[in-house]
Design an enzyme around this catalytic site. Structure first.
Site, PDB file in Angstrom:
ATOM      1  N   HIS A 207       0.802  -1.235   0.000  1.00 34.43           N
ATOM      2  CA  HIS A 207       0.000   0.000   0.000  1.00 34.43           C
ATOM      3  C   HIS A 207       0.824   1.269   0.000  1.00 34.43           C
ATOM      4  O   HIS A 207       0.294   2.351  -0.173  1.00 34.43           O
ATOM      5  CB  HIS A 207      -0.958   0.027   1.204  1.00 34.43           C
ATOM      6  CG  HIS A 207      -0.261   0.312   2.501  1.00 34.43           C
ATOM      7  ND1 HIS A 207       0.307  -0.675   3.251  1.00 34.43           N
ATOM      8  CD2 HIS A 207      -0.014   1.472   3.159  1.00 34.43           C
ATOM      9  CE1 HIS A 207       0.869  -0.134   4.325  1.00 34.43           C
ATOM     10  NE2 HIS A 207       0.691   1.156   4.287  1.00 34.43           N
TER      11      HIS A 207
HETATM   12  C1  UD1 Z   1      -1.963   5.356   5.726  1.00 31.74           C
HETATM   13  C2  UD1 Z   1      -0.692   5.866   6.398  1.00 31.74           C
HETATM   14  C3  UD1 Z   1       0.337   4.762   6.427  1.00 31.74           C
HETATM   15  C4  UD1 Z   1      -0.213   3.497   7.036  1.00 31.74           C
HETATM   16  C5  UD1 Z   1      -1.476   3.109   6.275  1.00 31.74           C
HETATM   17  C6  UD1 Z   1      -2.109   1.845   6.803  1.00 31.74           C
HETATM   18  C7  UD1 Z   1      -0.286   8.273   6.036  1.00 31.74           C
HETATM   19  C8  UD1 Z   1       0.541   9.256   5.327  1.00 31.74           C
HETATM   20  N1  UD1 Z   1      -0.121   6.991   5.654  1.00 31.74           N
HETATM   21  O1  UD1 Z   1      -1.627   5.071   4.368  1.00 31.74           O
HETATM   22  O2  UD1 Z   1       1.458   5.188   7.179  1.00 31.74           O
HETATM   23  O3  UD1 Z   1       0.741   2.457   6.938  1.00 31.74           O
HETATM   24  O4  UD1 Z   1      -2.414   4.182   6.357  1.00 31.74           O
HETATM   25  O5  UD1 Z   1      -3.190   1.424   6.032  1.00 31.74           O
HETATM   26  O6  UD1 Z   1      -1.044   8.629   6.906  1.00 31.74           O
HETATM   27  N2  UD1 Z   1      -8.902   4.758   0.982  1.00 31.74           N
HETATM   28  C9  UD1 Z   1     -10.173   4.240   0.824  1.00 31.74           C
HETATM   29  N3  UD1 Z   1     -10.837   3.835   1.923  1.00 31.74           N
HETATM   30  C10 UD1 Z   1     -10.324   3.921   3.173  1.00 31.74           C
HETATM   31  C11 UD1 Z   1      -9.024   4.469   3.319  1.00 31.74           C
HETATM   32  C12 UD1 Z   1      -8.332   4.863   2.222  1.00 31.74           C
HETATM   33  O7  UD1 Z   1     -10.687   4.135  -0.273  1.00 31.74           O
HETATM   34  O8  UD1 Z   1     -10.995   3.513   4.121  1.00 31.74           O
HETATM   35  C13 UD1 Z   1      -8.151   5.182  -0.216  1.00 31.74           C
HETATM   36  C14 UD1 Z   1      -8.307   6.651  -0.488  1.00 31.74           C
HETATM   37  O9  UD1 Z   1      -8.495   6.835  -1.839  1.00 31.74           O
HETATM   38  C15 UD1 Z   1      -6.985   7.248  -0.090  1.00 31.74           C
HETATM   39  C16 UD1 Z   1      -6.025   6.101  -0.293  1.00 31.74           C
HETATM   40  O10 UD1 Z   1      -6.788   4.913  -0.044  1.00 31.74           O
HETATM   41  O11 UD1 Z   1      -6.652   8.347  -0.867  1.00 31.74           O
HETATM   42  C17 UD1 Z   1      -4.883   6.130   0.651  1.00 31.74           C
HETATM   43  O12 UD1 Z   1      -5.295   6.344   1.993  1.00 31.74           O
HETATM   44  P1  UD1 Z   1      -4.448   7.273   2.969  1.00 31.74           P
HETATM   45  O13 UD1 Z   1      -5.129   7.373   4.257  1.00 31.74           O
HETATM   46  O14 UD1 Z   1      -4.032   8.499   2.266  1.00 31.74           O
HETATM   47  O15 UD1 Z   1      -3.084   6.534   3.170  1.00 31.74           O
HETATM   48  P2  UD1 Z   1      -2.762   5.006   3.272  1.00 31.74           P
HETATM   49  O16 UD1 Z   1      -2.161   4.611   1.989  1.00 31.74           O
HETATM   50  O17 UD1 Z   1      -3.895   4.208   3.808  1.00 31.74           O
END
Ligand code: UD1
Length: 363
Positions: A207
C-alpha cells in the site's frame, strides 16, 4: 487515582490495532476521549476493527476522509483544534506515523497541551516517505516519547531528544498476545473454512505510496508475485485496488486478490503463510512475532531488529531480488524465533503508568 481527561487520536488501520490494548489500559486510570479523524473510512478498513477488537466507540468522528497530504492534514488540524478546545484534555496521545498522528500532535502542541507519542523514535532515514516526515515532526513536539525498542531510543538521542524518552515495548506485541487465542477461537465456521491450508501460500500486502503510485514498481512487484514457487494471497488496500485497475492487472492463477482481512483473520493468515511479502511496517513485526519469514518490498525499514535477526530481507521492488529472496527462504524454511525483542506484551500498561506519573509531576 486521577480522572483527568486524555484525548487519544486515531485515524488509520494500524492505529486501531494499537488503540485496542492502549484504550483498555488508559481507561483504567483516566477518562479517555477517543477521536477518529476519519482518514480510513471504509467499513473493512475501520468499523470492522472497532467491532472485532472491542475498541470503544469514538466520541468524535471528524469524517475527514481522503485528500492530498496537505489538505487532509490541514483539515484534521483545524477540526482537532476545535475538539481540543472543547474537551480541554490534560494530554493528547498519538500513535505511529500517519497524517492523523501529525495532525493530532501539532494541534495539541500549538494549544500548549502535552503530547505523548506511542511508537516514538522510529526512523527509516528515507525523508521522501510521508511517514518519516510525520514521525520526525511528531517526536519533536512530544513531551513523552514512548519507544518500542532500544534502536528507537538511540535514534532520538542522535537527534538530541533525551527528555521524556522511555522504552516501553511494542503495543503491537500486546495486541498479538491478547488476540491470538481469540483468533483461533473466533474465526469459526465459514471464515475458518475460507482460510487456505497452512504453508500452502505466501501472503502479500502492498500500500505504500512509493510502491503503488509508481506504475513501474507496482508492475515489477506483481510480476514477481506471479513467479513464486507457491500461490500468493493478497488482501488489497483500497489505494492498491485503485492503482492496480490502472495497470490492468486483474489477478492470475498464481495471485489471488481479495478484500482486506480483519485483524484476527490476518493473524491466522500470517501464521499460516510460508512467507509474508509486504511494504507494511506493522506486518513485518507481526510476521516476526508469529514466527513467519518476511520479505520486505522496500529499501529501508524502521524495524531493523527483524533484519538483524535474519528473519526479514529488504528487497525493494526489483522482481529478480524478490524472487531470489523467496527462494532463499524456501531453501532454509526455518521458523523465526522472536523472543522478547518487542517487549513482553505489557507496553500499554507501562504507557498508562508513565502518563500518570508525568501528569502528577506537573500538578
Ligand atoms: C496510511 C498511512 C500509512 C499506514 C497506512 C495503513 C499516512 C501518510 N499513511 O496510508 O502510514 O501504513 O495508512 O493502512 O497517513 N482509501 C479508501 N478507503 C479507506 C481508506 C483509504 O478508499 O478507508 C483510499 C483513499 O483513496 C486514499 C487512499 O486509499 O486516498 C490512501 O489512503 P491514505 O489514508 O491516504 O493513506 P494510506 O495509503 O492508507
Amino acid at each position: 487515582m486521577s480522572r483527568s481527561i486524555i484525548v487519544t487520536v486515531v485515524g488509520a488501520r494500524p492505529q486501531f490495532v494499537k488503540a485496542a490494548p492502549l484504550c483498555r489500559a488508559l481507561r483504567r486510570r483516566f477518562r479517555e476521549v477517543l477521536v477518529h479523524t476519519g482518514q480510513h473510512y471504509d467499513a473493512e478498513m475501520s468499523a470492522a476493527f472497532f467491532d472485532e477488537l472491542a475498541i470503544p466507540e469514538p466520541d468524535y468522528n471528524l469524517g475527514i476522509g481522503s485528500g492530498s497530504h496537505g489538505r487532509m492534514t490541514g483539515r484534521m488540524l483545524e477540526a482537532l483544534e476545535g475538539v481540543l478546545r472543547q474537551v480541554e484534555p490534560v494530554m493528547v496521545v498519538v500513535l505511529g506515523d500517519t497524517n492523523s498522528t501529525l495532525a493530532g500532535a501539532l494541534a495539541a502542541a500549538k494549544l500548549g497541551i502535552p503530547v505523548a507519542h506511542v511508537e516514538a523514535g522510529l526512523r527509516s532515514f528515507d525523508a521522501r516517505m510521508p511517514e518519516e516526515i510525520n514521525r520526525r515532526l511528531t517526536d519533536h513536539v512530544s513531551a513523552l516519547l514512548l519507544c518500542p525498542t532500544p534502536t528507537a531510543v538511540a535514534n532520538l538521542k542522535a537527534e538530541g531528544i533525551t527528555r521524556g524518552v522511555h522504552r516501553v515495548g511494542d503495543v503491537m506485541m500486546d495486541a498479538v498476545l491478547q488476540n491470538l487465542e481469540r483468533a483461533r477461537r473466533r474465526v469459526p465456521g465459514a471464515s475458518r473454512r475460507a482460510l487456505p491450508e497452512p504453508r500452502s501460500y505466501y501472503l502479500a500486502t502492498l500500500h505504500r505510496q512509493e510502491n503503488v503510485d509508481d506504475a513501474d514498481r507496482l508492475r515489477s512487484i506483481m510480476g514477481a508475485l506471479s513467479e513464486l514457487p507457491h500461490p500468493t494471497l493478497m488482501p488489497l488496500h483500497p489505494r492498491t485496488r485503485k492503482r492496480l485497475r490502472g495497470t490492468g492487472f486483474h489477478g492470475r492463477d498464481a495471485v489471488t486478490l481479495r478484500s482486506p482481512a480483519s485483524y484476527l483473520e490476518m493473524l491466522l493468515l500470517v501464521r499460516g503463510a510460508r512467507a509474508v511479502l509486504t511494504d507494511s511496517g506493522g506486518l513485518q513485526k507481526e510476521a516476526f512475532i508469529l514466527g513467519t519469514p518476511c520479505v520486505t518490498l522496500r529499501e529501508t525499514t524502521e524495524w531493523v531488529e527483524t533484519v538483524e535477526a535474519g528473519a526479514n530481507r529488504l528487497v525493494g521492488a526489483d522482481a529478480r531480488r524478490i524472487v531470489r529472496a523467496v527462494r532463499a527462504v524456501e531453501r532454509r524454511p526455518k521458523r523465526v524465533r522472536s523472543g522478547r525483542l518487542y517487549g513482553d506484551g505489557h507496553a500499554a500498561e507501562r504507557i498508562a503508568g508513565l502518563i500518570d506519573r508525568f501528569l502528577r509531576a506537573r500538578r
